[in-house]
Write an enzyme that holds these catalytic residues in place. Structure first.
Site, PDB file in Angstrom:
ATOM      1  N   ARG A 250     -13.441   0.242 -12.560  1.00  0.00           N
ATOM      2  CA  ARG A 250     -13.379  -1.219 -12.528  1.00  0.00           C
ATOM      3  C   ARG A 250     -13.936  -1.685 -11.190  1.00  0.00           C
ATOM      4  O   ARG A 250     -13.540  -1.145 -10.144  1.00  0.00           O
ATOM      5  CB  ARG A 250     -11.929  -1.696 -12.681  1.00  0.00           C
ATOM      6  CG  ARG A 250     -11.835  -3.212 -12.599  1.00  0.00           C
ATOM      7  CD  ARG A 250     -10.452  -3.706 -12.893  1.00  0.00           C
ATOM      8  NE  ARG A 250      -9.539  -3.432 -11.795  1.00  0.00           N
ATOM      9  CZ  ARG A 250      -8.255  -3.747 -11.816  1.00  0.00           C
ATOM     10  NH1 ARG A 250      -7.729  -4.322 -12.888  1.00  0.00           N
ATOM     11  NH2 ARG A 250      -7.481  -3.501 -10.787  1.00  0.00           N
TER      12      ARG A 250
ATOM     13  N   ASN B 251      -0.988  -7.336 -17.579  1.00  0.00           N
ATOM     14  CA  ASN B 251      -0.233  -7.864 -16.431  1.00  0.00           C
ATOM     15  C   ASN B 251      -0.718  -9.266 -16.081  1.00  0.00           C
ATOM     16  O   ASN B 251       0.068 -10.203 -15.976  1.00  0.00           O
ATOM     17  CB  ASN B 251      -0.405  -6.976 -15.191  1.00  0.00           C
ATOM     18  CG  ASN B 251      -0.086  -5.524 -15.465  1.00  0.00           C
ATOM     19  OD1 ASN B 251       0.614  -5.214 -16.414  1.00  0.00           O
ATOM     20  ND2 ASN B 251      -0.600  -4.634 -14.639  1.00  0.00           N
TER      21      ASN B 251
ATOM     22  N   CYS C  40      -4.643  -1.683 -20.598  1.00  0.00           N
ATOM     23  CA  CYS C  40      -4.372  -0.878 -19.402  1.00  0.00           C
ATOM     24  C   CYS C  40      -3.340  -1.524 -18.474  1.00  0.00           C
ATOM     25  O   CYS C  40      -3.191  -1.121 -17.338  1.00  0.00           O
ATOM     26  CB  CYS C  40      -5.665  -0.607 -18.632  1.00  0.00           C
ATOM     27  SG  CYS C  40      -6.485  -2.096 -18.072  1.00  0.00           S
TER      28      CYS C  40
ATOM     29  N   HIS D  39       0.821  -1.213   0.000  1.00  0.00           N
ATOM     30  CA  HIS D  39       0.000   0.000   0.000  1.00  0.00           C
ATOM     31  C   HIS D  39       0.851   1.258   0.000  1.00  0.00           C
ATOM     32  O   HIS D  39       0.525   2.247  -0.626  1.00  0.00           O
ATOM     33  CB  HIS D  39      -0.914   0.027   1.224  1.00  0.00           C
ATOM     34  CG  HIS D  39      -1.668  -1.239   1.406  1.00  0.00           C
ATOM     35  ND1 HIS D  39      -2.376  -1.545   2.523  1.00  0.00           N
ATOM     36  CD2 HIS D  39      -1.824  -2.280   0.566  1.00  0.00           C
ATOM     37  CE1 HIS D  39      -2.916  -2.721   2.379  1.00  0.00           C
ATOM     38  NE2 HIS D  39      -2.596  -3.190   1.210  1.00  0.00           N
TER      39      HIS D  39
HETATM   40  C1  PEP Z   1      -3.731  -6.055 -15.482  1.00  0.00           C
HETATM   41  O1  PEP Z   1      -3.851  -7.171 -14.980  1.00  0.00           O
HETATM   42  O2  PEP Z   1      -3.049  -5.836 -16.492  1.00  0.00           O
HETATM   43  C2  PEP Z   1      -4.410  -4.900 -14.873  1.00  0.00           C
HETATM   44  C3  PEP Z   1      -4.406  -3.716 -15.442  1.00  0.00           C
HETATM   45  O3  PEP Z   1      -5.005  -5.095 -13.674  1.00  0.00           O
HETATM   46  P1  PEP Z   1      -4.188  -5.134 -12.301  1.00  0.00           P
HETATM   47  O4  PEP Z   1      -2.770  -4.766 -12.599  1.00  0.00           O
HETATM   48  O5  PEP Z   1      -4.858  -4.173 -11.395  1.00  0.00           O
HETATM   49  O6  PEP Z   1      -4.344  -6.559 -11.888  1.00  0.00           O
HETATM   50 MG    MG Z   2      -5.373  -7.535 -13.476  1.00  0.00          MG
END
Ligand code: PEP
Ligand code: MG
Length: 759
Positions: free
Chosen positions: A516, A638, A686, A373
């Site tokens: 989201r 990601n 994203c 955090h």
């Molecule tokens: C991802 O998984 O690419 C994403 C944008 O979500 P997070 O990084 O919050 O899991």
């Molecule tokens: Mg993700």
């Protein structure tokens, strides 16, 4: 001492020894003479032929400073590097060694000038002060002696007094002593992980400053035990008061306080302190001794849960010390220097917010991970934060000059002039680039051949929203609602959520915000929500799965979003969709909430668009059905990469092993983009890839036109786009595709170099 029953072993013996040492310490003699006396006294009391003290000097060298039993000419001559020989081993691991047959130990390093060959057994302990190694205290015997645990304890207790003698500054200069490892004035470079990017130069401020003890040896153990009891009672009372204050509120603070409270009642801990008092220490010295032991024993533990507990215990020890010494002031209340760099083992997000932002130039943590955090808050505040910095707490001391070099994943302690100059140049260049990004923030993100690209930003805290204006992003492409939940003290109710979402929309001033729904689970933990441990949390009960299993939570969240978006556009996105049915179920809850809002006569959102994150590969084989249902898709690269390569995204050992620009991954992304185009559905991305200019070049060549990224990445990406001829790049990448074994990353870099693309 052996008359007291056993050679140096029993507690009364330890007390007598301490008493004799105290008499020596009180004599008005030069420090070297006192040290000589001390080793003589210890050797006699512990029935050892040898007792020696090695002091840590600049350059991580342990120098023999006093000995009873070894050859006198070796004093100030024999030197061992930390890690070299048994003495070096004790210092490097900060833990005791007791060996009946030391000479055959693989670490044994023979120094002929000492005459050591006569002695078979060895017991040594680190000389610790505030968790830092100042030297090593050793006894040796000619016979194969088996030292007992009590004897080790006794030597550890005596080592505390030796620590004070060394810290007095008479034996070696204070400037040499000051940092833990004694490397004093020497510059040092430490590797670290970048948790929030940037460069910083400033002065080290310890988040929890060391407490210096002046009284170590006590005359009357019963009085010390009384003092300890009083301190324990006051501390427990204060913790109880805090618990009552937070009663009913639940949340992070309460959780932490309850843990403290439980640990504070741990009889084992109190008994260990009492045992140390019975050896002749003052209550505060006993607390510190137990803390030293604990730190030394847990030094190599990697388990994050145990490390957290160690932090708790550390904190509790410090609290107890403050009560014993009557120190009330909390460290956060202190004034910060103009250019403070905060140094801590670990810290919470709220603690970081306690500091004056204007004076805080950076943070460095011995622990900490990118998803912690404190890292999220630091990124939001644009404070450079480096973590995972092994050995930090033992090497840095308050007032040291420090450079955080986020570009090269390193920090410099007490940097030399040339490093300072180099960093100053980098900082000037970085600032100049930032100024130019800021100046260009209103320029359209359009390629040289006229293709417009949408640049949006990722956000998670209200603090992030002003970055929209600062970066010129065209909206928030990913608002991670879970961050609000993660930094809260208790589960935010509908009113609280509505307030946050409403303020985000107000701050966005008409630019779109894609909310989201909760993506908790995996590495995102809510401190107030107890969950069973999972073997594979990234593939476990997380994100939309939780929302669908706990529909009340999802209903509340959607209700809050609908209320907040009254009269404005609402964009909702569901994370970790693995089956179209999951999307249908979530969408149905949203539709019901919209219907409910309408029936209640509230102001409805002006428009509602609903999307899904493409993070689970299974969605690829449901592409047509998904595209039928969604208004937009956002690729979460990601998680998608994690699942495509079966490689844990949080595991540092796997970092860089699988390239997001490898053919397998690019083919998948290309196919998703193409499918979206065929069906005329917006597809964005994203994940971290979006903010990396080279990755972004590959994505542009694959047809991606909408990117969402961390705010600091927007300026560099706009500059890249504006200097790029996309037609040329597409032709180049198409040609590459036909050649085998191409390294896409270096090819794109070469293209950028040859075509003047700004990276
Ligand atoms: C991802 O998984 O690419 C994403 C944008 O979500 P997070 O990084 O919050 O899991
Ligand atoms: Mg993700």
């Amino acid at each position: 001492m052996n008359q007291q029953g056993g050679p140096g072993g029993d507690l009364t013996g330890a007390r007598l020894l301490l008493k004799r040492i105290r008499t020596t310490m009180a004599r008005n003699l030069p420090a070297q003479r006192r040290l000589d006396e001390v080793v003589r006294t210890i050797a006699g009391a512990m029935v050892a032929e040898v007792c020696s003290v090695y002091v840590l000097r600049a350059g991580e060298v342990l120098e023999l400073f006093a000995t009873e039993g070894l050859k006198a000419e070796a004093v100030h001559l024999t030197r061992l590097r930390v890690g070299e020989g048994l003495v070096g081993d004790i210092a490097s691991h900060a833990r005791p060694l007791a060996l009946a047959d030391a000479q055959h130990h693989p670490q044994f390093a023979y120094r002929p000038e000492t005459g050591e060959e006569l002695y078979q057994s060895l017991m040594g302990v680190p000389v610790l002060r505030s968790g830092r190694v100042l030297g090593v205290l050793v006894v040796q015997n000619k016979t194969r002696r088996h030292y007992t645990e009590e004897e080790v304890e006794t030597l550890e207790t005596v080592a505390m007094v030796v620590a004070e003698l060394i810290a007095g500054g008479e034996l070696v200069g204070r400037e040499e002593l000051s940092p833990v490892t004694g490397i004093g004035v020497l510059p040092e470079r430490l590797e670290a992980q970048v948790l929030a990017p940037g460069l910083a130069l400033g002065v080290a401020v310890l988040h929890q400053p060391d407490i210096t003890l002046t009284q170590l040896v006590a005359e009357d153990p019963l009085r010390e035990i009384d003092r300890l009891d009083d301190a324990f009672s006051s501390m427990k009372l204060a913790l109880d008061e805090l618990l009552t204050e937070h009663d009913g509120t639940g949340g992070e603070h309460r959780e932490v306080l309850e843990t403290y409270r439980m640990l504070a009642d741990d009889r084992g801990w109190a008994n260990r302190i009492i045992e140390a008092i019975e050896t002749g220490l003052t209550a505060e010295a006993a607390v510190q001794k137990v803390q030293n032991d604990m730190r030394a024993r847990m030094r190599d533990i990697q388990d994050p849960y145990l490390r957290e507990r160690l932090s708790d215990l550390d904190d509790l020890n410090n609290r107890l010390l403050r009560y014993l010494l009557g120190i009330q002031e909390l460290p956060e209340a202190r004034d910060l220097p103009e250019n403070a760099i905060l140094v801590a083992r670990n810290m919470g997000p709220a603690e970081l917010l306690d500091y004056d932002r204007k004076r805080l130039k950076g943070v460095v943590l011995e622990e900490g991970t990118a998803s912690s955090h404190v890292a999220i808050v630091a990124r939001a505040l644009d404070i450079p934060l480096l973590g995972h910095c092994t050995g930090l707490m033992t090497k840095v001391q308050a007032g040291d000059s420090l450079v955080l070099d986020g570009e090269n994943e390193q920090i410099f302690l007490r940097p030399s002039e040339d490093i300072l100059q180099a960093v100053a140049i980098s900082m000037t260049a970085l600032q100049a680039r930032q100024v130019s990004y800021a100046a260009n923030r209103d320029l359209p993100a359009v390629t040289k051949d006229g293709v417009a690209i949408q640049l949006m930003m990722n956000a998670g805290l209200l603090l992030d929203v002003p970055q929209l204006a600062a970066t010129g992003a065209s909206g928030i492409g990913l608002y991670r609602t879970e961050v609000t939940f993660m930094v809260a003290h208790s589960f935010p109710d509908v009113a609280r959520q509505r307030d946050v979402y409403g303020r985000v929309l107000d701050g966005a001033e008409g630019k779109p915000v894609i909310f989201r729904t909760l993506d908790i689970g995996s590495d995102k933990v809510l401190p107030y929500w107890h969950r069973d441990a999972e073997e594979n949390p990234a593939m476990g009960w997380r994100a939309l799965r939780i929302s669908l299993d706990r529909p009340a939570m999802l209903r509340q969240q959607l209700r809050a979003m609908i209320m907040a978006a009254g009269g404005k556009a609402l964009h909702v996105m569901f994370p970790m969709v693995a089956l179209v049915e999951e999307f249908d179920d979530a969408k149905e809850i949203l539709d019901l909430e919209l219907q409910r809002a309408e029936e209640k006569g509230g102001v409805l959102p002006e428009s509602v668009r609903v999307g899904a994150m493409f993070e689970v590969p299974a969605l690829f084989w449901q592409m047509e059905e998904v595209l039928d249902r969604v208004d937009f898709l956002s690729i979460g690269s990601n998680d998608l990469a994690q699942f495509v390569f079966a490689a844990d995204r949080g595991n540092t050992q796997l970092q860089g092993r699988y390239d997001t620009l490898s053919p397998a991954f690019l083919r998948l992304i290309g196919a998703i983009i193409a499918a979206g185009k065929r069906r005329n559905k917006a597809v964005g991305l994203c994940g971290e890839m979006a903010g990396d200019p080279i990755d972004a070049m590959a994505l542009l060549a694959l047809g991606l036109r909408s990117f969402s990224m961390a705010p600091p990445a927007i300026g560099p990406l706009r500059a890249m786009i504006r200097s790029l001829d996309l037609g040329q790049l597409e032709a180049y990448v198409a040609a590459l595709g036909t050649q085998r074994g191409q390294d896409m990353r270096s090819s794109l870099r070469a293209f950028a170099r040859d075509h003047g693309v700004a990276l």
